[in-house]
Design a protein around this motif. Structure first.
Motif, PDB file in Angstrom:
ATOM      1  N   TRP A 169       0.832  -1.205   0.000  1.00 46.00           N
ATOM      2  CA  TRP A 169       0.000   0.000   0.000  1.00 46.00           C
ATOM      3  C   TRP A 169       0.871   1.262   0.000  1.00 46.00           C
ATOM      4  O   TRP A 169       0.574   2.233  -0.712  1.00 46.00           O
ATOM      5  CB  TRP A 169      -0.925   0.016   1.221  1.00 46.00           C
ATOM      6  N   GLN A 170       1.933   1.267   0.787  1.00 47.00           N
ATOM      7  CA  GLN A 170       2.811   2.437   0.811  1.00 47.00           C
ATOM      8  C   GLN A 170       3.361   2.750  -0.575  1.00 47.00           C
ATOM      9  O   GLN A 170       3.367   3.905  -1.014  1.00 47.00           O
ATOM     10  CB  GLN A 170       3.973   2.210   1.782  1.00 47.00           C
ATOM     11  N   GLU A 171       3.834   1.725  -1.260  1.00 43.25           N
ATOM     12  CA  GLU A 171       4.400   1.931  -2.589  1.00 43.25           C
ATOM     13  C   GLU A 171       3.333   2.377  -3.586  1.00 43.25           C
ATOM     14  O   GLU A 171       3.599   3.211  -4.462  1.00 43.25           O
ATOM     15  CB  GLU A 171       5.083   0.655  -3.066  1.00 43.25           C
ATOM     16  N   PRO A 193       3.030   7.532  -5.856  1.00 42.95           N
ATOM     17  CA  PRO A 193       2.833   8.442  -6.995  1.00 42.95           C
ATOM     18  C   PRO A 193       1.840   9.569  -6.716  1.00 42.95           C
ATOM     19  O   PRO A 193       1.847  10.579  -7.417  1.00 42.95           O
ATOM     20  CB  PRO A 193       2.300   7.514  -8.099  1.00 42.95           C
ATOM     21  N   CYS A 194       1.017   9.408  -5.680  1.00 41.25           N
ATOM     22  CA  CYS A 194       0.044  10.446  -5.334  1.00 41.25           C
ATOM     23  C   CYS A 194       0.645  11.498  -4.405  1.00 41.25           C
ATOM     24  O   CYS A 194      -0.036  12.448  -4.020  1.00 41.25           O
ATOM     25  CB  CYS A 194      -1.173   9.827  -4.649  1.00 41.25           C
ATOM     26  N   GLY A 195       1.899  11.306  -4.036  1.00 45.96           N
ATOM     27  CA  GLY A 195       2.514  12.226  -3.098  1.00 45.96           C
ATOM     28  C   GLY A 195       2.042  12.008  -1.673  1.00 45.96           C
ATOM     29  O   GLY A 195       2.151  12.904  -0.830  1.00 45.96           O
ATOM     30  N   PHE A 196       1.522  10.839  -1.389  1.00 45.00           N
ATOM     31  CA  PHE A 196       0.988  10.523  -0.063  1.00 45.00           C
ATOM     32  C   PHE A 196       1.579   9.197   0.375  1.00 45.00           C
ATOM     33  O   PHE A 196       1.531   8.214  -0.349  1.00 45.00           O
ATOM     34  CB  PHE A 196      -0.536  10.436  -0.127  1.00 45.00           C
ATOM     35  N   ARG A 197       2.181   9.168   1.556  1.00 46.09           N
ATOM     36  CA  ARG A 197       2.798   7.937   2.043  1.00 46.09           C
ATOM     37  C   ARG A 197       2.472   7.760   3.527  1.00 46.09           C
ATOM     38  O   ARG A 197       3.210   8.220   4.395  1.00 46.09           O
ATOM     39  CB  ARG A 197       4.305   7.963   1.826  1.00 46.09           C
ATOM     40  N   PRO A 198       1.363   7.092   3.823  1.00 47.52           N
ATOM     41  CA  PRO A 198       1.023   6.855   5.234  1.00 47.52           C
ATOM     42  C   PRO A 198       2.075   5.974   5.886  1.00 47.52           C
ATOM     43  O   PRO A 198       2.755   5.191   5.219  1.00 47.52           O
ATOM     44  CB  PRO A 198      -0.334   6.154   5.151  1.00 47.52           C
ATOM     45  N   SER A 199       2.209   6.091   7.193  1.00 48.83           N
ATOM     46  CA  SER A 199       3.200   5.287   7.903  1.00 48.83           C
ATOM     47  C   SER A 199       2.763   3.824   7.927  1.00 48.83           C
ATOM     48  O   SER A 199       1.580   3.503   7.818  1.00 48.83           O
ATOM     49  CB  SER A 199       3.378   5.794   9.331  1.00 48.83           C
ATOM     50  N   GLN A 200       3.735   2.951   8.075  1.00 52.45           N
ATOM     51  CA  GLN A 200       3.428   1.534   8.159  1.00 52.45           C
ATOM     52  C   GLN A 200       2.533   1.257   9.369  1.00 52.45           C
ATOM     53  O   GLN A 200       1.621   0.421   9.301  1.00 52.45           O
ATOM     54  CB  GLN A 200       4.723   0.726   8.268  1.00 52.45           C
ATOM     55  N   HIS A 235      -8.651  13.292  -4.740  1.00 48.50           N
ATOM     56  CA  HIS A 235      -7.586  12.348  -5.098  1.00 48.50           C
ATOM     57  C   HIS A 235      -8.122  10.923  -5.166  1.00 48.50           C
ATOM     58  O   HIS A 235      -7.709  10.146  -6.032  1.00 48.50           O
ATOM     59  CB  HIS A 235      -6.449  12.439  -4.079  1.00 48.50           C
ATOM     60  N   LEU A 236      -9.049  10.614  -4.278  1.00 52.58           N
ATOM     61  CA  LEU A 236      -9.624   9.276  -4.292  1.00 52.58           C
ATOM     62  C   LEU A 236     -10.414   9.047  -5.574  1.00 52.58           C
ATOM     63  O   LEU A 236     -10.353   7.962  -6.175  1.00 52.58           O
ATOM     64  CB  LEU A 236     -10.533   9.099  -3.071  1.00 52.58           C
ATOM     65  N   ARG A 237     -11.132  10.098  -6.018  1.00 51.24           N
ATOM     66  CA  ARG A 237     -11.909   9.981  -7.254  1.00 51.24           C
ATOM     67  C   ARG A 237     -10.987   9.809  -8.455  1.00 51.24           C
ATOM     68  O   ARG A 237     -11.248   8.976  -9.339  1.00 51.24           O
ATOM     69  CB  ARG A 237     -12.775  11.221  -7.448  1.00 51.24           C
ATOM     70  N   VAL A 238      -9.883  10.538  -8.486  1.00 53.91           N
ATOM     71  CA  VAL A 238      -8.989  10.515  -9.632  1.00 53.91           C
ATOM     72  C   VAL A 238      -8.065   9.301  -9.612  1.00 53.91           C
ATOM     73  O   VAL A 238      -7.845   8.644 -10.634  1.00 53.91           O
ATOM     74  CB  VAL A 238      -8.163  11.816  -9.688  1.00 53.91           C
ATOM     75  N   TYR A 239      -7.511   8.995  -8.421  1.00 50.78           N
ATOM     76  CA  TYR A 239      -6.458   7.983  -8.348  1.00 50.78           C
ATOM     77  C   TYR A 239      -6.878   6.684  -7.668  1.00 50.78           C
ATOM     78  O   TYR A 239      -6.107   5.711  -7.684  1.00 50.78           O
ATOM     79  CB  TYR A 239      -5.259   8.542  -7.562  1.00 50.78           C
TER      80      TYR A 239
END
Length: 256
Positions: free
Chosen positions: A37-39, A43-50, A73-77
């Motif tokens: 999920w992190q990876e 590309p969305c510029g969002f990286r939640p912590s593990q 972002h959820l709608r687009v990506y």
């Protein structure tokens, strides 16, 4: 829904079917799902912590998209992120995922005791097939349920498994290690046996609604011969509480 109580199950019900989730109950895969999920989010510029993702998985399962993306972002990506997550997990992480300790032995023990075993997942049929084949369980499992079975059909994975086995909820129990599995069992009106330490926010599995709990699969397997004899797989469900506690884990958690 009220917590499952042992006394609510009639003595005539023979629970000869065990339902288990692929992720959490068979595969120790939470960390690998979190990394995928992190990876996928990168590309969305969002990286939640593990840690954030693992907490979400514990509550909602590995296929549930972790929160954090804006509605736009959820709608687009959203769909692209989900597809990327699945591709990354299947290609890079599934090959290195290990089974939960003694999960394979437990399934083989259950089968040797004459029970049926179904493994369920909200993921793909491809992942299910690869995982069971790699663990040598393909021939040991009576039915599987995956995303393909849930799309446009029975939305509940446990009831979908029972439909495949032409069985009712009175014939089955769920064995698992996660709150995600327990909640699904309660939604399906199925008793749940935990085989792991209790998880937050609960101090015991009984508080969460589990019928009984064990420290791990090793403890469950140690008592399996007494718990699920082939001649009457659910006999232990109807024993007096004192007898039942003597054959369970040294500190069983049974809803009174």
């Amino acid at each position: 829904m009220n917590a499952v109580r042992v006394d609510e199950h009639p003595v005539t019900a023979v629970r000869h079917i065990v339902l288990m989730d692929l992720d959490g109950a068979v595969l120790d895969s939470s960390v690998q799902h979190a990394l995928a999920w992190q990876e996928a989010f990168s590309p969305c510029g969002f990286r939640p912590s593990q840690h954030q993702i693992l907490a979400h998985i514990a509550q909602h399962g590995p296929e549930s998209m972790p929160p954090g993306l804006s509605r736009e972002h959820l709608r687009v990506y959203g769909e692209a992120v989900r597809a990327m997550y699945r591709a990354i997990y299947t290609r890079y992480y599934l090959p290195v995922v290990r089974p939960v300790s003694e999960a394979v032995d437990l399934i083989q023990d259950l089968k040797q005791q004459g029970l049926q075993v179904a493994v369920t997942s909200t993921g793909s049929a491809t992942v299910m097939a690869i995982a069971l084949e790699r663990l040598g369980l393909s021939a040991w499992v009576d039915a599987t349920v995956t995303q393909d079975d849930l799309n446009g059909g029975q939305p509940d994975r446990y009831r979908a498994a029972l439909d495949k086995l032409r069985a009712s909820v009175e014939e089955a129990i769920v064995i698992g290690t996660t709150l995600y599995s327990l909640r699904a069992a309660r939604r399906a009106d199925l008793p749940f046996i935990a085989a792991a330490p209790p998880v937050p926010p609960y101090q015991t599995w009984a508080e969460a609604g589990a019928m009984a709990s064990f420290a791990d699969y090793a403890a469950l397997r140690a008592g399996l011969h007494h718990l699920l004899p082939a001649s009457a797989p659910d006999a232990w469900l109807t024993q007096p509480a004192g007898q039942r506690q003597r054959v369970l884990h040294p500190q069983p958690r049974v809803v009174a």
